[in-house]
Design a protein around this motif. Structure first.
Motif, PDB file in Angstrom:
ATOM      1  N   ALA A 113       0.873  -1.172   0.000  1.00 56.17           N
ATOM      2  CA  ALA A 113       0.000   0.000   0.000  1.00 56.17           C
ATOM      3  C   ALA A 113       0.910   1.222   0.000  1.00 56.17           C
ATOM      4  O   ALA A 113       2.062   1.150   0.427  1.00 56.17           O
ATOM      5  CB  ALA A 113      -0.902   0.007   1.227  1.00 56.17           C
ATOM      6  N   HIS A 114       0.402   2.329  -0.480  1.00 58.64           N
ATOM      7  CA  HIS A 114       1.195   3.552  -0.540  1.00 58.64           C
ATOM      8  C   HIS A 114       0.305   4.707  -0.103  1.00 58.64           C
ATOM      9  O   HIS A 114      -0.787   4.883  -0.640  1.00 58.64           O
ATOM     10  CB  HIS A 114       1.698   3.776  -1.976  1.00 58.64           C
ATOM     11  CG  HIS A 114       2.534   4.986  -2.146  1.00 58.64           C
ATOM     12  ND1 HIS A 114       2.083   6.108  -2.792  1.00 58.64           N
ATOM     13  CD2 HIS A 114       3.800   5.258  -1.755  1.00 58.64           C
ATOM     14  CE1 HIS A 114       3.037   7.024  -2.797  1.00 58.64           C
ATOM     15  NE2 HIS A 114       4.087   6.528  -2.170  1.00 58.64           N
ATOM     16  N   GLU A 115       0.777   5.439   0.904  1.00 60.85           N
ATOM     17  CA  GLU A 115      -0.010   6.558   1.418  1.00 60.85           C
ATOM     18  C   GLU A 115       0.928   7.610   2.000  1.00 60.85           C
ATOM     19  O   GLU A 115       1.851   7.287   2.750  1.00 60.85           O
ATOM     20  CB  GLU A 115      -0.971   6.042   2.493  1.00 60.85           C
ATOM     21  CG  GLU A 115      -1.986   7.073   2.941  1.00 60.85           C
ATOM     22  CD  GLU A 115      -3.018   6.467   3.871  1.00 60.85           C
ATOM     23  OE1 GLU A 115      -3.235   7.042   4.942  1.00 60.85           O
ATOM     24  OE2 GLU A 115      -3.596   5.418   3.511  1.00 60.85           O
TER      25      GLU A 115
ATOM     26  N   TYR B 254       7.705  -0.951   6.296  1.00 59.67           N
ATOM     27  CA  TYR B 254       7.367   0.361   5.736  1.00 59.67           C
ATOM     28  C   TYR B 254       8.665   1.064   5.359  1.00 59.67           C
ATOM     29  O   TYR B 254       9.740   0.718   5.857  1.00 59.67           O
ATOM     30  CB  TYR B 254       6.618   1.219   6.762  1.00 59.67           C
ATOM     31  CG  TYR B 254       7.448   1.489   7.990  1.00 59.67           C
ATOM     32  CD1 TYR B 254       8.327   2.577   8.032  1.00 59.67           C
ATOM     33  CD2 TYR B 254       7.395   0.644   9.094  1.00 59.67           C
ATOM     34  CE1 TYR B 254       9.125   2.800   9.143  1.00 59.67           C
ATOM     35  CE2 TYR B 254       8.185   0.857  10.198  1.00 59.67           C
ATOM     36  CZ  TYR B 254       9.052   1.936  10.219  1.00 59.67           C
ATOM     37  OH  TYR B 254       9.847   2.143  11.306  1.00 59.67           O
ATOM     38  N   TYR B 255       8.568   2.018   4.457  1.00 54.60           N
ATOM     39  CA  TYR B 255       9.683   2.941   4.228  1.00 54.60           C
ATOM     40  C   TYR B 255       9.148   4.203   3.579  1.00 54.60           C
ATOM     41  O   TYR B 255       8.168   4.175   2.839  1.00 54.60           O
ATOM     42  CB  TYR B 255      10.813   2.318   3.396  1.00 54.60           C
ATOM     43  CG  TYR B 255      10.463   1.957   1.963  1.00 54.60           C
ATOM     44  CD1 TYR B 255      10.595   2.882   0.929  1.00 54.60           C
ATOM     45  CD2 TYR B 255      10.027   0.665   1.648  1.00 54.60           C
ATOM     46  CE1 TYR B 255      10.293   2.539  -0.376  1.00 54.60           C
ATOM     47  CE2 TYR B 255       9.732   0.318   0.349  1.00 54.60           C
ATOM     48  CZ  TYR B 255       9.865   1.257  -0.666  1.00 54.60           C
ATOM     49  OH  TYR B 255       9.564   0.920  -1.961  1.00 54.60           O
ATOM     50  N   ARG B 256       9.784   5.295   3.909  1.00 51.25           N
ATOM     51  CA  ARG B 256       9.452   6.578   3.319  1.00 51.25           C
ATOM     52  C   ARG B 256      10.159   6.665   1.967  1.00 51.25           C
ATOM     53  O   ARG B 256      11.376   6.500   1.891  1.00 51.25           O
ATOM     54  CB  ARG B 256       9.892   7.723   4.238  1.00 51.25           C
ATOM     55  CG  ARG B 256       9.470   9.092   3.698  1.00 51.25           C
ATOM     56  CD  ARG B 256       9.869  10.201   4.625  1.00 51.25           C
ATOM     57  NE  ARG B 256       8.880  10.256   5.703  1.00 51.25           N
ATOM     58  CZ  ARG B 256       9.110  10.782   6.901  1.00 51.25           C
ATOM     59  NH1 ARG B 256      10.292  11.276   7.180  1.00 51.25           N
ATOM     60  NH2 ARG B 256       8.163  10.822   7.808  1.00 51.25           N
TER      61      ARG B 256
ATOM     62  N   VAL C   6       5.603   3.725   1.724  1.00 52.50           N
ATOM     63  CA  VAL C   6       5.218   2.423   1.192  1.00 52.50           C
ATOM     64  C   VAL C   6       5.086   1.480   2.384  1.00 52.50           C
ATOM     65  O   VAL C   6       5.994   1.367   3.204  1.00 52.50           O
ATOM     66  CB  VAL C   6       6.269   1.881   0.201  1.00 52.50           C
ATOM     67  CG1 VAL C   6       5.940   0.457  -0.210  1.00 52.50           C
ATOM     68  CG2 VAL C   6       6.358   2.784  -1.023  1.00 52.50           C
ATOM     69  N   TYR C   7       3.922   0.838   2.495  1.00 43.28           N
ATOM     70  CA  TYR C   7       3.654  -0.149   3.536  1.00 43.28           C
ATOM     71  C   TYR C   7       3.656  -1.521   2.869  1.00 43.28           C
ATOM     72  O   TYR C   7       3.063  -1.694   1.809  1.00 43.28           O
ATOM     73  CB  TYR C   7       2.294   0.095   4.186  1.00 43.28           C
ATOM     74  CG  TYR C   7       2.206   1.413   4.894  1.00 43.28           C
ATOM     75  CD1 TYR C   7       2.616   1.536   6.221  1.00 43.28           C
ATOM     76  CD2 TYR C   7       1.725   2.546   4.245  1.00 43.28           C
ATOM     77  CE1 TYR C   7       2.549   2.748   6.879  1.00 43.28           C
ATOM     78  CE2 TYR C   7       1.651   3.763   4.906  1.00 43.28           C
ATOM     79  CZ  TYR C   7       2.061   3.859   6.215  1.00 43.28           C
ATOM     80  OH  TYR C   7       1.994   5.061   6.868  1.00 43.28           O
ATOM     81  N   LEU C   8       4.305  -2.480   3.505  1.00 38.33           N
ATOM     82  CA  LEU C   8       4.434  -3.805   2.927  1.00 38.33           C
ATOM     83  C   LEU C   8       4.063  -4.881   3.933  1.00 38.33           C
ATOM     84  O   LEU C   8       4.321  -4.731   5.130  1.00 38.33           O
ATOM     85  CB  LEU C   8       5.886  -4.059   2.502  1.00 38.33           C
ATOM     86  CG  LEU C   8       6.499  -3.103   1.490  1.00 38.33           C
ATOM     87  CD1 LEU C   8       8.012  -3.244   1.490  1.00 38.33           C
ATOM     88  CD2 LEU C   8       5.924  -3.373   0.109  1.00 38.33           C
ATOM     89  N   THR C   9       3.500  -5.937   3.446  1.00 40.73           N
ATOM     90  CA  THR C   9       3.428  -7.190   4.184  1.00 40.73           C
ATOM     91  C   THR C   9       4.154  -8.202   3.316  1.00 40.73           C
ATOM     92  O   THR C   9       3.739  -8.471   2.188  1.00 40.73           O
ATOM     93  CB  THR C   9       1.985  -7.643   4.438  1.00 40.73           C
ATOM     94  OG1 THR C   9       1.354  -6.731   5.330  1.00 40.73           O
ATOM     95  CG2 THR C   9       1.954  -9.029   5.058  1.00 40.73           C
TER      96      THR C   9
END
Length: 166
Positions: free
Chosen positions: A89-91, A115-117, A95-98
């Motif tokens: 997901a990206h918000e 996650y990472y910016r 970036v958010y990851l599983t």
């Protein structure tokens, strides 16, 4: 790092949702009879980190508690993880990851929320685009031992604008 500078300082709700979804994914595996582990990192840093000119590593540096790292080390030692899947997901520039690593022979799954910016990942993304391999490096705060997960196809970990999903 100041709390205000932490990538999730302004977006804790999304991170909480990612953690909950990751735990739910692990629970789905358990319901199917698998062993599943869903540790929650204390920090995630893209490598090379901004301003770090000496780091040869390329990927995501993940910090776990000592207890969670020890449990992960036990799983990695016992099981050969042979499959990988990523949900993204990206918000708000994050970036958010599983990441789900599976050992199909032993029916074991590692569900790892990350996650990472994007603004802090320019060097990492540039090096991966240029052909460097991308790796997720997991370690505990104490000790130098690391567990590495290589990503043959890192595209699912990229921001949507890099994958055509923007």
């Amino acid at each position: 790092m100041d709390v205000e500078e932490h990538p999730l300082a302004d977006d804790d709700d999304t991170w909480t949702t990612v953690i909950e979804e990751c735990r739910a994914t692990a629970e789905e595996y358990r319901d199917r009879g698998w062993t599943a582990f869903a540790p929650v990192p204390g920090d995630v840093v893209p490598l090379p980190a901004p301003g770090d000119s000496a780091d040869e590593k390329v990927g995501l540096d993940v910090l776990l508690s000592g207890e969670e790292f020890d449990r992960l080390a036990e799983l990695v030692e016992a099981d050969g993880f042979d499959e990988f899947e990523a949900f993204r997901a990206h918000e708000n520039g994050i970036v958010y990851l599983t990441l789900v690593f599976r050992a199909t022979a032993t029916e074991t799954a590692l569900c790892l929320p990350l996650y990472y910016r994007v603004a802090e990942a320019d060097r990492m993304l540039s090096r991966v685009r240029a052909g460097d391999a991308m790796t997720t490096y997991v370690h505990a705060l104490s000790g130098d031992e690391r567990i590495e997960f290589d990503h043959e196809d890192p595209t699912p970990l990229f921001p949507p604008q890099d994958t055509g999903d923007a």
